[in-house]
Scaffold this motif. Structure first.
Motif, PDB file in Angstrom:
ATOM      1  N   ASN A 307       0.831  -1.217   0.000  1.00 21.68           N
ATOM      2  CA  ASN A 307       0.000   0.000   0.000  1.00 21.68           C
ATOM      3  C   ASN A 307       0.861   1.262   0.000  1.00 21.68           C
ATOM      4  OD1 ASN A 307      -2.274  -1.583   0.103  1.00 21.68           O
ATOM      5  ND2 ASN A 307      -2.713  -1.201   2.262  1.00 21.68           N
ATOM      6  N   MET A 308       2.084   1.136   0.498  1.00 21.37           N
ATOM      7  CA  MET A 308       2.999   2.272   0.553  1.00 21.37           C
ATOM      8  C   MET A 308       3.776   2.455  -0.754  1.00 21.37           C
ATOM      9  SD  MET A 308       4.558   1.563   4.378  1.00 21.37           S
ATOM     10  CE  MET A 308       5.693   2.951   4.320  1.00 21.37           C
ATOM     11  N   GLY A 309       3.523   1.570  -1.707  1.00 16.92           N
ATOM     12  CA  GLY A 309       4.246   1.639  -2.969  1.00 16.92           C
ATOM     13  C   GLY A 309       5.627   1.029  -2.892  1.00 16.92           C
ATOM     14  N   ILE A 310       5.846   0.172  -1.904  1.00 17.98           N
ATOM     15  CA  ILE A 310       7.134  -0.495  -1.704  1.00 17.98           C
ATOM     16  C   ILE A 310       6.942  -1.985  -1.937  1.00 17.98           C
ATOM     17  CG2 ILE A 310       8.968  -1.002  -0.045  1.00 17.98           C
ATOM     18  CD1 ILE A 310       8.145   1.550   1.456  1.00 17.98           C
ATOM     19  N   GLU A 311       7.900  -2.607  -2.601  1.00 18.40           N
ATOM     20  CA  GLU A 311       7.833  -4.054  -2.788  1.00 18.40           C
ATOM     21  C   GLU A 311       8.380  -4.728  -1.531  1.00 18.40           C
ATOM     22  OE1 GLU A 311       6.772  -7.608  -4.187  1.00 18.40           O
ATOM     23  OE2 GLU A 311       6.251  -5.643  -5.054  1.00 18.40           O
ATOM     24  N   PRO A 312       7.551  -5.493  -0.824  1.00 16.33           N
ATOM     25  CA  PRO A 312       8.006  -6.112   0.424  1.00 16.33           C
ATOM     26  C   PRO A 312       9.060  -7.184   0.173  1.00 16.33           C
ATOM     27  CG  PRO A 312       5.827  -6.928  -0.172  1.00 16.33           C
ATOM     28  CD  PRO A 312       6.142  -5.818  -1.125  1.00 16.33           C
ATOM     29  N   ALA A 313       9.934  -7.357   1.144  1.00 19.79           N
ATOM     30  CA  ALA A 313      10.967  -8.390   1.074  1.00 19.79           C
ATOM     31  C   ALA A 313      11.020  -9.117   2.408  1.00 19.79           C
ATOM     32  CB  ALA A 313      12.322  -7.757   0.767  1.00 19.79           C
ATOM     33  N   THR A 314      10.843 -10.417   2.395  1.00 19.47           N
ATOM     34  CA  THR A 314      10.964 -11.200   3.623  1.00 19.47           C
ATOM     35  C   THR A 314      12.422 -11.593   3.819  1.00 19.47           C
ATOM     36  OG1 THR A 314      10.440 -13.263   2.460  1.00 19.47           O
ATOM     37  CG2 THR A 314       8.611 -12.075   3.473  1.00 19.47           C
ATOM     38  N   ALA A 315      12.826 -11.701   5.074  1.00 17.71           N
ATOM     39  CA  ALA A 315      14.224 -11.986   5.373  1.00 17.71           C
ATOM     40  C   ALA A 315      14.335 -12.780   6.668  1.00 17.71           C
ATOM     41  CB  ALA A 315      15.009 -10.680   5.485  1.00 17.71           C
ATOM     42  N   THR A 316      15.510 -13.382   6.840  1.00 14.11           N
ATOM     43  CA  THR A 316      15.843 -14.108   8.062  1.00 14.11           C
ATOM     44  C   THR A 316      16.881 -13.318   8.833  1.00 14.11           C
ATOM     45  OG1 THR A 316      15.415 -16.260   7.037  1.00 14.11           O
ATOM     46  CG2 THR A 316      16.786 -16.245   9.006  1.00 14.11           C
ATOM     47  N   SER A 317      16.690 -13.187  10.128  1.00 17.92           N
ATOM     48  CA  SER A 317      17.644 -12.468  10.968  1.00 17.92           C
ATOM     49  C   SER A 317      18.563 -13.457  11.673  1.00 17.92           C
ATOM     50  CB  SER A 317      16.908 -11.631  12.010  1.00 17.92           C
ATOM     51  OG  SER A 317      17.825 -11.049  12.915  1.00 17.92           O
ATOM     52  N   GLY A 318      19.771 -13.005  11.974  1.00 15.84           N
ATOM     53  CA  GLY A 318      20.679 -13.812  12.774  1.00 15.84           C
ATOM     54  C   GLY A 318      20.646 -13.441  14.238  1.00 15.84           C
ATOM     55  N   GLY A 319      19.865 -12.416  14.577  1.00 15.74           N
ATOM     56  CA  GLY A 319      19.791 -11.943  15.953  1.00 15.74           C
ATOM     57  C   GLY A 319      18.419 -12.137  16.560  1.00 15.74           C
ATOM     58  N   GLY A 320      18.334 -11.849  17.840  1.00 14.84           N
ATOM     59  CA  GLY A 320      17.072 -11.973  18.548  1.00 14.84           C
ATOM     60  C   GLY A 320      16.471 -10.617  18.856  1.00 14.84           C
ATOM     61  N   SER A 321      15.179 -10.600  19.127  1.00 12.29           N
ATOM     62  CA  SER A 321      14.460  -9.386  19.511  1.00 12.29           C
ATOM     63  C   SER A 321      13.313  -9.789  20.421  1.00 12.29           C
ATOM     64  CB  SER A 321      13.924  -8.657  18.267  1.00 12.29           C
ATOM     65  OG  SER A 321      12.859  -9.394  17.682  1.00 12.29           O
ATOM     66  N   ASP A 322      12.576  -8.802  20.895  1.00 11.63           N
ATOM     67  CA  ASP A 322      11.413  -9.116  21.719  1.00 11.63           C
ATOM     68  C   ASP A 322      10.411  -9.984  20.973  1.00 11.63           C
ATOM     69  OD1 ASP A 322      12.233  -7.765  24.040  1.00 11.63           O
ATOM     70  OD2 ASP A 322      11.499  -5.849  23.289  1.00 11.63           O
ATOM     71  N   ALA A 323      10.432  -9.943  19.642  1.00 12.98           N
ATOM     72  CA  ALA A 323       9.535 -10.793  18.855  1.00 12.98           C
ATOM     73  C   ALA A 323       9.774 -12.267  19.153  1.00 12.98           C
ATOM     74  CB  ALA A 323       9.730 -10.521  17.357  1.00 12.98           C
ATOM     75  N   ASN A 324      11.013 -12.640  19.480  1.00  8.23           N
ATOM     76  CA  ASN A 324      11.303 -14.040  19.804  1.00  8.23           C
ATOM     77  C   ASN A 324      10.545 -14.490  21.041  1.00  8.23           C
ATOM     78  OD1 ASN A 324      13.733 -13.042  18.190  1.00  8.23           O
ATOM     79  ND2 ASN A 324      14.178 -15.213  18.287  1.00  8.23           N
ATOM     80  N   HIS A 325      10.662 -13.721  22.122  1.00 15.19           N
ATOM     81  CA  HIS A 325       9.974 -14.107  23.356  1.00 15.19           C
ATOM     82  C   HIS A 325       8.458 -14.086  23.178  1.00 15.19           C
ATOM     83  CE1 HIS A 325      13.056 -14.898  26.205  1.00 15.19           C
ATOM     84  NE2 HIS A 325      13.588 -13.684  26.171  1.00 15.19           N
ATOM     85  N   LEU A 326       7.944 -13.062  22.524  1.00 15.15           N
ATOM     86  CA  LEU A 326       6.496 -12.913  22.420  1.00 15.15           C
ATOM     87  C   LEU A 326       5.898 -13.978  21.506  1.00 15.15           C
ATOM     88  CD1 LEU A 326       6.725  -9.094  22.472  1.00 15.15           C
ATOM     89  CD2 LEU A 326       5.446 -10.440  24.145  1.00 15.15           C
ATOM     90  N   SER A 327       6.601 -14.325  20.441  1.00 10.33           N
ATOM     91  CA  SER A 327       6.155 -15.450  19.613  1.00 10.33           C
ATOM     92  C   SER A 327       6.211 -16.745  20.410  1.00 10.33           C
ATOM     93  CB  SER A 327       7.024 -15.574  18.360  1.00 10.33           C
ATOM     94  OG  SER A 327       6.754 -14.533  17.442  1.00 10.33           O
ATOM     95  N   GLY A 328       7.279 -16.893  21.197  1.00 10.74           N
ATOM     96  CA  GLY A 328       7.409 -18.084  22.031  1.00 10.74           C
ATOM     97  C   GLY A 328       6.333 -18.191  23.091  1.00 10.74           C
ATOM     98  N   LYS A 329       5.740 -17.068  23.470  1.00  9.16           N
ATOM     99  CA  LYS A 329       4.654 -17.061  24.447  1.00  9.16           C
ATOM    100  C   LYS A 329       3.292 -17.287  23.793  1.00  9.16           C
ATOM    101  CE  LYS A 329       7.105 -13.894  27.606  1.00  9.16           C
ATOM    102  NZ  LYS A 329       7.022 -14.587  28.897  1.00  9.16           N
ATOM    103  N   GLY A 330       3.291 -17.525  22.486  1.00  9.59           N
ATOM    104  CA  GLY A 330       2.048 -17.871  21.805  1.00  9.59           C
ATOM    105  C   GLY A 330       1.385 -16.746  21.046  1.00  9.59           C
ATOM    106  N   ILE A 331       2.035 -15.581  20.940  1.00  7.96           N
ATOM    107  CA  ILE A 331       1.484 -14.460  20.179  1.00  7.96           C
ATOM    108  C   ILE A 331       2.316 -14.299  18.908  1.00  7.96           C
ATOM    109  CG2 ILE A 331       0.872 -12.028  20.195  1.00  7.96           C
ATOM    110  CD1 ILE A 331       0.957 -12.134  23.260  1.00  7.96           C
TER     111      ILE A 331
END
Length: 372
Positions: A307-331
């Motif tokens: 919608n922003m006129g940008i072509e999205p790109a999916t990627a893999t990270s080598g580091g951790g973030s709060d997303a790791n814990h929160l995904s691990g908690k079921g969200i």
């Protein structure tokens, strides 16, 4: 929709607030005042008693006005060092520090974007479901805020961390788990000049064990590294004890277990062959997460980016973030790139163009959330 000057000024104000990790009280108070003034229900949790940080996590609720799925956005309020008395400036389209400190775009760019998005939601008429904003403490101290966060207080379908390098439009769909390895290696003391053959050097033992470990890039999903090892003593005594700290990361639990086992075995077998001993402890720092383009959390982000006129790109990270814990908690939670560069250094910077795109992305995600 986004007010460029307002976002930039808000960001500049935020980075001037000292908030080195563990010392988040001032920035926490600032955010609590902002959320309350903006009409959101806000609370600070009690995780500080577990983390020994000055502040807990802040959770704010922006009530929905239509029946859409509930989502959330998260970023962290703390910075690395040196992060005191930051003096931001704009130079050639980039915001940077004066070179004596970090800038703090990691992660105050995310906070500034959330603040702008809230102001836009207050000013514009648009349909949205319940939106939650989670600002964590202690992210830079090993993700401790999200580690102790009670996920039951976050009644959402999925969400997004605003905390990755890369240009806005990059979507981090995979990130590894990390295991820390702490080892105490025991040798035997002896006089280094009179009778070295009677001793067992813990330093030599550790060095030989390390040479037998698979380290660095193990495969496309797995890495390992020695952080430090230390043995102290005078030169006339064969060193009898070394402390070693290492880590392993992988997207695959089986590969991670195998890597940790290999590092442990190298220490144990070397100690046995040289007549020493070793005491090893391991700790899972955070779990991995892995999503694909069929998962709702990714599909919504992809539509928003387009919608922003940008072509999205999916990627893999080598580091951790709060997303790791929160995904691990079921969200289900993925990390989004927000344009900062050279983080954790005094060369850290973010372009004003990227900074302005982050709140736009938040608003587009809100628009793309499906109806219940």
């Amino acid at each position: 929709m986004v007010r460029t000057e307002r976002v930039i000024q808000q960001f500049m104000e935020l980075v001037k607030i000292d908030s080195e990790t563990q010392y988040e009280r001032e920035i926490a108070n600032y955010l609590l005042r902002f959320f309350k003034k903006s009409g959101l229900t806000v609370l600070e949790d009690n995780t500080a008693k577990h983390t020994n940080h000055e502040a807990g996590n802040i959770l704010a609720h922006y009530p929905g006005n239509t029946k859409k799925e509930s989502i959330y956005f998260t970023c962290h309020m703390d910075t690395v060092t040196p992060g005191k008395a930051i003096k931001p400036r704009i130079q050639n389209g980039f915001i940077c520090s004066d070179g004596t400190t970090i800038l703090g775009a990691d992660d105050k760019a995310g906070i500034a974007a959330i603040m702008e998005a809230i102001q836009l939601l207050n000013e514009k008429q648009m349909e949205h479901g319940d939106i939650y904003f989670l600002i964590t403490s202690g992210e830079e101290s090993g993700l401790v805020g999200s580690r102790y966060f009670n996920e039951k207080s976050l009644p959402v379908k999925y969400g997004y961390a605003l905390d990755s390098d890369g240009e806005v439009g990059q979507i981090i769909t995979k990130a590894p788990s990390q295991v820390k390895l702490y080892a105490t290696i025991y040798g035997k003391a002896a006089h280094a000049g009179v009778s070295p053959e009677k001793g067992i050097s813990a330093i030599s033992l550790t060095a030989k064990a390390i040479t037998n470990m698979p380290l660095g890039r193990i495969d496309e999903e797995t890495t390992a590294n020695i952080g430090s090892f230390e043995g102290k003593g005078p030169t006339n005594v064969v060193c009898e004890q070394v402390l070693l700290i290492a880590e392993a990361r992988s997207l695959s639990k089986d590969k991670l277990d195998k890597q940790v086992k290999a590092m442990t075995k190298a220490l144990e077998t070397t100690a046995e062959s040289m007549g020493g001993n070793v005491d090893i402890k391991t700790e899972v720092m955070y779990p991995s997460y892995c999503f694909n383009e069929e998962d709702q959390v990714v599909k919504t982000a992809i539509r928003a980016v387009r919608n922003m006129g940008i072509e999205p790109a999916t990627a893999t990270s080598g580091g951790g973030s709060d997303a790791n814990h929160l995904s691990g908690k079921g969200i289900p939670t993925i990390n989004l790139a927000i344009g900062y560069e050279n983080i954790h250094t005094t060369s850290e910077r973010i372009s004003t163009d990227q900074l302005v795109k982050i709140p736009e992305l938040i608003i587009e995600i809100v628009k793309e959330v499906e109806s219940i």
